[in-house]
Design a protein around this motif. Structure first.
Motif, PDB file in Angstrom:
ATOM      1  N   ALA A  41       0.918  -1.312  -0.036  1.00  0.00           N
ATOM      2  CA  ALA A  41       0.056   0.202   0.068  1.00  0.00           C
ATOM      3  C   ALA A  41       0.844   1.244   0.025  1.00  0.00           C
ATOM      4  O   ALA A  41       0.564   2.226  -0.787  1.00  0.00           O
ATOM      5  N   LEU A  59      -5.806   4.526  -5.023  1.00  0.00           N
ATOM      6  CA  LEU A  59      -5.736   2.947  -5.415  1.00  0.00           C
ATOM      7  C   LEU A  59      -5.001   2.293  -4.140  1.00  0.00           C
ATOM      8  O   LEU A  59      -5.167   1.072  -4.256  1.00  0.00           O
ATOM      9  N   LEU A  62      -6.720  -0.264  -1.941  1.00  0.00           N
ATOM     10  CA  LEU A  62      -7.241  -1.378  -2.222  1.00  0.00           C
ATOM     11  C   LEU A  62      -6.396  -2.471  -1.311  1.00  0.00           C
ATOM     12  O   LEU A  62      -6.938  -3.310  -0.541  1.00  0.00           O
ATOM     13  N   ALA A  65      -7.897  -2.279   2.129  1.00  0.00           N
ATOM     14  CA  ALA A  65      -9.219  -3.383   2.051  1.00  0.00           C
ATOM     15  C   ALA A  65      -8.586  -4.844   2.268  1.00  0.00           C
ATOM     16  O   ALA A  65      -9.458  -5.683   2.757  1.00  0.00           O
ATOM     17  N   ALA A  66      -8.011  -5.125   1.418  1.00  0.00           N
ATOM     18  CA  ALA A  66      -7.485  -6.527   1.122  1.00  0.00           C
ATOM     19  C   ALA A  66      -6.856  -7.121   2.730  1.00  0.00           C
ATOM     20  O   ALA A  66      -7.205  -8.190   2.893  1.00  0.00           O
TER      21      ALA A  66
END
Length: 167
Positions: A41, A59, A62, A65-66
């Motif tokens: 990240a 972005l 993401l 969130a993962a």
């Protein structure tokens, strides 16, 4: 009239005593998840912010969130692992969506080894790997306390030698 129900009924087959994995394995896997996806990240956000603009840097959320999704999935996976020592075999059960239960007869074991990589050693963990003649039935119990892994290795080796002597 006495029906003799207590003497005529067979004792119920006892359920195996399942042993779960220690929480150290879950802590280790979650830490690795946070470290790796956190680094991704940061790198993704930095590179996209530098070369594509600050809007694209979003972005990088993401991998965050993962990480949240992976945190929950690792907990479910860890809770699904368990093993049980029975009179003639060892049971290993794992899996959330696809449940897998491996039965390894003591007499079929050829090698029982305890392994511990550098990360596992740092967290005080070890894995027991069972090898049989059929490669498809090789099994592993990850994330055990090293003393429990050694105890299990010694017990399985002893039982394996006793059972294979009769073959």
């Amino acid at each position: 009239m006495d029906t003799g129900s207590e003497q005529d009924t067979e004792p119920a087959a006892s359920e195996p005593v399942w042993i779960g994995l220690p929480p150290g394995l879950l802590r280790m896997r979650r830490l690795l998840l946070v470290v790796w996806l956190g680094l991704i990240a940061l790198a993704l956000g930095g590179l996209l912010g530098l070369f594509a603009g600050p809007a694209w840097a979003a972005l990088a959320l993401l991998p965050v969130a993962a990480t949240a999704w992976g945190w929950v999935m690792l907990g479910r996976n860890w809770a699904s692992w368990r093993y049980a020592e029975r009179a003639d075999d060892l049971l290993i059960s794992r899996g959330v969506l696809w449940r897998e239960e491996t039965v390894v007869p003591y007499g079929r074991m050829q090698l029982v080894e305890v392994t511990s990589g550098p990360v596992e050693r740092h967290f005080g963990l070890a894995s027991v790997q069972l090898h049989t003649a059929a490669a498809a039935t090789d099994a592993t119990i990850p994330g055990l306390d090293p003393a429990e892994a050694e105890r299990l290795r010694d017990r399985l080796t002893e039982l394996g030698e006793a059972r294979s002597a009769g073959l």
